[in-house]
Write a protein that holds these residues in place. Structure first.
Motif, PDB file in Angstrom:
ATOM      1  N   LYS A  92       0.833  -1.211   0.000  1.00 11.30           N
ATOM      2  CA  LYS A  92       0.000   0.000   0.000  1.00 11.30           C
ATOM      3  C   LYS A  92       0.867   1.260   0.000  1.00 11.30           C
ATOM      4  O   LYS A  92       0.561   2.235  -0.695  1.00 11.30           O
ATOM      5  N   ARG A  93       1.949   1.248   0.779  1.00  7.20           N
ATOM      6  CA  ARG A  93       2.839   2.414   0.823  1.00  7.20           C
ATOM      7  C   ARG A  93       3.530   2.640  -0.518  1.00  7.20           C
ATOM      8  O   ARG A  93       3.616   3.766  -0.998  1.00  7.20           O
ATOM      9  N   SER A  95       2.486   1.691  -3.397  1.00  2.00           N
ATOM     10  CA  SER A  95       1.456   2.103  -4.345  1.00  2.00           C
ATOM     11  C   SER A  95       1.176   3.594  -4.225  1.00  2.00           C
ATOM     12  O   SER A  95       1.080   4.306  -5.232  1.00  2.00           O
ATOM     13  N   ALA A  96       1.056   4.093  -2.993  1.00  2.00           N
ATOM     14  CA  ALA A  96       0.830   5.526  -2.776  1.00  2.00           C
ATOM     15  C   ALA A  96       2.017   6.323  -3.318  1.00  2.00           C
ATOM     16  O   ALA A  96       1.836   7.367  -3.959  1.00  2.00           O
ATOM     17  N   PRO A 114       1.768  10.182   2.081  1.00  6.51           N
ATOM     18  CA  PRO A 114       0.976   9.906   0.888  1.00  6.51           C
ATOM     19  C   PRO A 114      -0.458   9.534   1.248  1.00  6.51           C
ATOM     20  O   PRO A 114      -0.713   8.932   2.285  1.00  6.51           O
ATOM     21  N   THR A 115      -1.374   9.924   0.403  1.00  4.82           N
ATOM     22  CA  THR A 115      -2.776   9.594   0.596  1.00  4.82           C
ATOM     23  C   THR A 115      -2.958   8.092   0.413  1.00  4.82           C
ATOM     24  O   THR A 115      -2.452   7.521  -0.553  1.00  4.82           O
ATOM     25  N   PRO A 116      -3.678   7.441   1.332  1.00  6.04           N
ATOM     26  CA  PRO A 116      -3.896   5.998   1.176  1.00  6.04           C
ATOM     27  C   PRO A 116      -4.616   5.686  -0.141  1.00  6.04           C
ATOM     28  O   PRO A 116      -5.482   6.433  -0.584  1.00  6.04           O
ATOM     29  N   ILE A 117      -4.251   4.578  -0.733  1.00  7.50           N
ATOM     30  CA  ILE A 117      -4.826   4.139  -1.999  1.00  7.50           C
ATOM     31  C   ILE A 117      -5.906   3.102  -1.703  1.00  7.50           C
ATOM     32  O   ILE A 117      -5.665   2.172  -0.928  1.00  7.50           O
TER      33      ILE A 117
END
Length: 162
Positions: A92-93, A95-96, A114-117
């Motif tokens: 997730k990190r 990816s963001a 970063p905004t969560p995806i």
């Protein structure tokens, strides 16, 4: 030869000329000798199996295109939940981070997390985390048997690096 998984750029790397990528001129070269109509590609870094087909014989370009197509698919919910929570968070990190780099040019005007995806937007290349450079294909019959239950002359292991 390298393929940047998150942007689909196929190019080469030259240690003496690090300021620019080399053109990938071997796209039409056969991937194997003798030529085969189908290659099955697996990697130690992901659970997916990439099948590359070409009735005239699989080329290096065919491999690059099909790997790009496969790894730009979304990760499904069951695939994500099949791995430990710690690895899920790493995916997730990254990816963001990847989204920020492609949409905002990597600049946020300071540090902001970063905004969560949403999980339905995670891509298979995010699963690879930092290993997005194609190093090559190799044969490893023991690994193929452990992953697929069989080995064949057209099954290859894809090596990736960061």
């Amino acid at each position: 030869m390298r393929r940047l998984a998150n942007v689909g750029q196929t190019s080469g790397f030259n240690q003496e000329a690090r300021d620019r990528d080399l053109a990938f001129t071997q796209k039409e070269e056969p991937a194997t000798m003798p030529r085969v109509k189908q290659l099955i590609i697996i990697t130690e870094h992901s659970p997916w199996c990439t099948v590359v087909t070409n009735e005239n014989g699989v080329t290096m370009g065919d491999i690059c295109v099909q790997v790009y197509r496969e790894y730009t698919n979304a990760i499904t919910g069951p695939e994500l939940t099949s791995i430990p929570a710690r690895v899920q968070e790493q995916i997730k990190r990254i990816s963001a981070h990847n989204l920020m780099m492609t949409t905002q040019g990597g600049w946020q005007g300071g540090y902001f997390p970063p905004t969560p995806i949403p999980t339905d937007q995670l891509k298979r290349y995010d699963w690879l985390r930092e290993r997005v450079f194609f190093e090559g294909l190799r044969k490893d019959d023991n690994y193929a048997i452990s992953r697929l239950g069989y080995s064949a002359p057209n099954v290859f292991i894809m090596d990736l690096s960061n």
